[in-house]
Scaffold this motif. Structure first.
Motif, PDB file in Angstrom:
ATOM      1  N   GLU A  29       0.855  -1.188   0.000  1.00 21.83           N
ATOM      2  CA  GLU A  29       0.000   0.000   0.000  1.00 21.83           C
ATOM      3  C   GLU A  29       0.894   1.242   0.000  1.00 21.83           C
ATOM      4  O   GLU A  29       1.773   1.375   0.847  1.00 21.83           O
ATOM      5  N   ARG A  87     -15.094   4.070   5.628  1.00 22.07           N
ATOM      6  CA  ARG A  87     -14.132   3.426   4.721  1.00 22.07           C
ATOM      7  C   ARG A  87     -12.772   3.220   5.370  1.00 22.07           C
ATOM      8  O   ARG A  87     -12.086   2.246   5.088  1.00 22.07           O
ATOM      9  N   ASP A 246     -11.471  -1.845  -8.914  1.00 22.75           N
ATOM     10  CA  ASP A 246     -11.455  -0.674  -9.799  1.00 22.75           C
ATOM     11  C   ASP A 246     -10.363  -0.805 -10.863  1.00 22.75           C
ATOM     12  O   ASP A 246     -10.522  -0.322 -11.989  1.00 22.75           O
TER      13      ASP A 246
HETATM   14  C1  LIG Z   1     -17.118   9.892  -4.589  1.00 24.79           C
HETATM   15  C2  LIG Z   1     -17.158   8.389  -4.642  1.00 24.79           C
HETATM   16  C3  LIG Z   1     -18.173   7.708  -3.967  1.00 24.79           C
HETATM   17  C4  LIG Z   1     -18.239   6.305  -4.019  1.00 24.79           C
HETATM   18  N1  LIG Z   1     -19.219   5.671  -3.316  1.00 24.79           N
HETATM   19  C5  LIG Z   1     -19.294   4.320  -3.320  1.00 24.79           C
HETATM   20  C6  LIG Z   1     -20.282   3.645  -2.541  1.00 24.79           C
HETATM   21  O1  LIG Z   1     -21.077   4.272  -1.845  1.00 24.79           O
HETATM   22  N2  LIG Z   1     -20.311   2.272  -2.605  1.00 24.79           N
HETATM   23  C7  LIG Z   1     -19.434   1.539  -3.362  1.00 24.79           C
HETATM   24  O2  LIG Z   1     -19.518   0.302  -3.403  1.00 24.79           O
HETATM   25  N3  LIG Z   1     -18.480   2.173  -4.094  1.00 24.79           N
HETATM   26  C8  LIG Z   1     -18.375   3.536  -4.083  1.00 24.79           C
HETATM   27  N4  LIG Z   1     -17.387   4.164  -4.792  1.00 24.79           N
HETATM   28  C9  LIG Z   1     -16.440   3.331  -5.539  1.00 24.79           C
HETATM   29  C10 LIG Z   1     -15.445   2.682  -4.567  1.00 24.79           C
HETATM   30  O3  LIG Z   1     -14.769   3.690  -3.856  1.00 24.79           O
HETATM   31  C11 LIG Z   1     -14.455   1.804  -5.333  1.00 24.79           C
HETATM   32  O4  LIG Z   1     -15.148   0.985  -6.237  1.00 24.79           O
HETATM   33  C12 LIG Z   1     -13.644   0.927  -4.354  1.00 24.79           C
HETATM   34  O5  LIG Z   1     -12.881   1.728  -3.492  1.00 24.79           O
HETATM   35  C13 LIG Z   1     -12.747  -0.016  -5.142  1.00 24.79           C
HETATM   36  O6  LIG Z   1     -11.914  -0.726  -4.264  1.00 24.79           O
HETATM   37  P1  LIG Z   1     -10.464  -1.201  -4.744  1.00 24.79           P
HETATM   38  O7  LIG Z   1      -9.888  -1.937  -3.589  1.00 24.79           O
HETATM   39  O8  LIG Z   1     -10.552  -1.847  -6.075  1.00 24.79           O
HETATM   40  O9  LIG Z   1      -9.654   0.166  -5.008  1.00 24.79           O
HETATM   41  P2  LIG Z   1      -9.285   1.326  -4.001  1.00 24.79           P
HETATM   42  O10 LIG Z   1     -10.231   1.398  -2.879  1.00 24.79           O
HETATM   43  O11 LIG Z   1      -9.089   2.537  -4.853  1.00 24.79           O
HETATM   44  O12 LIG Z   1      -7.888   0.864  -3.409  1.00 24.79           O
HETATM   45  C14 LIG Z   1      -6.725   0.877  -4.191  1.00 24.79           C
HETATM   46  C15 LIG Z   1      -5.536   1.014  -3.248  1.00 24.79           C
HETATM   47  O13 LIG Z   1      -4.341   0.899  -4.001  1.00 24.79           O
HETATM   48  C16 LIG Z   1      -3.385   1.842  -3.534  1.00 24.79           C
HETATM   49  N5  LIG Z   1      -2.446   2.070  -4.636  1.00 24.79           N
HETATM   50  C17 LIG Z   1      -2.675   2.680  -5.830  1.00 24.79           C
HETATM   51  N6  LIG Z   1      -1.574   2.656  -6.601  1.00 24.79           N
HETATM   52  C18 LIG Z   1      -0.600   2.016  -5.868  1.00 24.79           C
HETATM   53  C19 LIG Z   1       0.760   1.674  -6.128  1.00 24.79           C
HETATM   54  N7  LIG Z   1       1.369   1.960  -7.297  1.00 24.79           N
HETATM   55  N8  LIG Z   1       1.455   1.027  -5.162  1.00 24.79           N
HETATM   56  C20 LIG Z   1       0.846   0.709  -3.970  1.00 24.79           C
HETATM   57  N9  LIG Z   1      -0.427   1.011  -3.673  1.00 24.79           N
HETATM   58  C21 LIG Z   1      -1.150   1.648  -4.618  1.00 24.79           C
HETATM   59  C22 LIG Z   1      -4.241   3.048  -3.179  1.00 24.79           C
HETATM   60  O14 LIG Z   1      -3.573   3.897  -2.265  1.00 24.79           O
HETATM   61  C23 LIG Z   1      -5.476   2.387  -2.569  1.00 24.79           C
HETATM   62  O15 LIG Z   1      -5.368   2.208  -1.189  1.00 24.79           O
HETATM   63  C24 LIG Z   1     -17.288   5.566  -4.767  1.00 24.79           C
HETATM   64  C25 LIG Z   1     -16.267   6.244  -5.446  1.00 24.79           C
HETATM   65  C26 LIG Z   1     -16.192   7.634  -5.381  1.00 24.79           C
HETATM   66  C27 LIG Z   1     -15.085   8.346  -6.104  1.00 24.79           C
END
Ligand SMILES: Cc1cc2nc3c(=O)[nH]c(=O)nc-3n(C[C@H](O)[C@H](O)[C@H](O)COP(=O)(O)OP(=O)(O)OC[C@H]3O[C@@H](n4cnc5c(N)ncnc54)[C@H](O)[C@@H]3O)c2cc1C
Length: 355
Positions: A29, A87, A246
């Motif tokens: 992270e 979150r 994502d």
């Molecule tokens: C305004 C807003 C409201 C939202 N509301 C909702 C909701 O109500 N319900 C819902 O289900 N979804 C919601 N979403 C979508 C949701 O936030 C994402 O779908 C979710 O966070 C995806 O999870 P993830 O683990 O794939 O990615 P993320 O949560 O984005 O986690 C990715 C992680 O990777 C880390 N990272 C990135 N690049 C690197 C790197 N090169 N090296 C090391 N670490 C890295 C980041 O710091 C982060 O911690 C919302 C999004 C936004 C923008």
């Protein structure tokens, strides 16, 4: 086998938890603290129970009613249990579960690139090289790992959100359909308590400020971020590189919710690695069909006029239809559509809207 997972968001941590029992799992992270900064509302349907057991450790509020407001002021009320999570605490809870299962977590460590059998990360500006058998990109909307196996970037929209002060009913969250407030999308007000809520929309900062002013909300903190639009043709696996969450565009295009589909895809990946199956086939079968329908519905909604929103809310505001809408949550649009198509007026409207 050493599995390197990039990104300790909910999806990366869930994959780490599922894989750590059988493999040497390392979760990287880039931030010092997991779960910060927040760029998400954190509203989850009751399908959360299909991926994990909800815990009061991270739940801020549980709502039981959705209020849908049409441009002409018509209101549709639906009963639905939804979880509003903090979150930061949610992400930390999932990371702790992964760690307890045996995963090693490297915070403040940014993934840079991959070589043949190793990866390079940077911790406090110090480059480090680690052995790599499998690389999993769970690094969010701007995924660096995704760029290794995709030539083009996915399309995004931007969600603007703030925590605000105001007066709220803690059991009801409100959705406003109105092209003047959020063109082609919607605005939302999700209560944390009687006096605070998470309020957001897709649109410009002018749309957002107008919305806050209209409702007399006072901003506490801003939480905006990019939201990838689901791309069914995106490459999510190549050789020993896999994408989840994502990073793989696994987000519902109608509501921008990505946590539950991403966590379901993480489970598919863990199963694919365990049983030597094709990951892409597995996640497309599990969540891909519903994500595809969300995308089709999104394309139709993008063309909606305020009159279309008014008609849709009016058609849904019938006892029988409300019963159907309350039966299935938005994680399963196929099931919902199947039943809705049996209602003649709604069937006509759906066909007209979906083209
Ligand atoms: C305004 C807003 C409201 C939202 N509301 C909702 C909701 O109500 N319900 C819902 O289900 N979804 C919601 N979403 C979508 C949701 O936030 C994402 O779908 C979710 O966070 C995806 O999870 P993830 O683990 O794939 O990615 P993320 O949560 O984005 O986690 C990715 C992680 O990777 C880390 N990272 C990135 N690049 C690197 C790197 N090169 N090296 C090391 N670490 C890295 C980041 O710091 C982060 O911690 C919302 C999004 C936004 C923008």
């Amino acid at each position: 086998m050493r599995i390197n997972i990039i990104g300790a968001g909910p999806v990366g941590s869930h994959a780490a938890y599922l894989l750590a029992k059988d493999h040497d799992v390392h979760l990287y992270e880039e931030h010092k603290e997991i779960g910060t900064p927040i760029q998400c509302t954190g509203l989850l349907t009751s399908s959360l129970t299909e991926v994990i057991k909800p815990s009061h450790e991270y739940i801020t509020n549980i709502t039981s009613n959705i209020e849908i407001v049409a441009p002409n002021g018509q209101i549709l009320n639906l009963k639905a249990k939804e979880y509003l999570v903090n979150r930061t605490l949610f992400d930390q809870h999932l990371a702790k579960k992964a760690q307890d299962a045996g995963a090693t977590i490297h915070t403040n460590t940014r993934f840079i690139t991959k070589q043949n059998n190793s990866i390079t990360v940077r911790n406090n500006n110090n480059p480090q090289t680690h052995k790599n058998d499998i690389l999993i990109g769970a690094d969010g909307a701007n995924s660096t790992v995704a760029k290794l196996i995709n030539k083009t970037k996915p399309k995004y929209c931007v969600g603007i959100q703030a925590r605000v002060k105001g007066t709220f009913n803690p059991s009801t969250y409100t959705v406003y359909f109105d092209n003047n407030i959020s063109p082609g999308f919607f605005a939302w007000t999700v209560p944390e308590t009687k006096t605070t809520a998470r309020v957001g929309l897709k649109g410009t900062s002018t749309h957002f400020e107008t919305f806050l002013k209209k409702h007399n909300f006072t901003k506490l903190e801003m939480q905006a971020g990019p939201i990838p639009i689901y791309n069914p043709n995106y490459t999510t696996e190549k050789h020993n590189i896999f994408l989840i969450g994502d990073a793989a565009t696994q987000v519902k295009a109608t509501t921008a919710g990505g946590i539950i589909p991403g966590m379901k895809a993480a489970k598919c990946l863990a199963q694919a690695i365990k049983t030597n199956q094709n990951y892409t086939k597995l996640w497309k079968k599990t969540v891909g069909k519903d994500l595809w329908l969300h995308l089709k519905i999104r394309h139709a909604l993008n063309k909606f006029s305020n009159n279309d929103w008014n008609t849709m809310v009016m058609l849904m505001n019938q006892k029988k239809v409300i019963g159907i809408l309350q039966k299935y949550d938005r994680e399963k649009p196929f099931k919902l559509l199947k039943v809705i198509l049996k209602e003649p007026r709604l069937a006509w409207f759906a066909r007209h809207a979906l083209g």
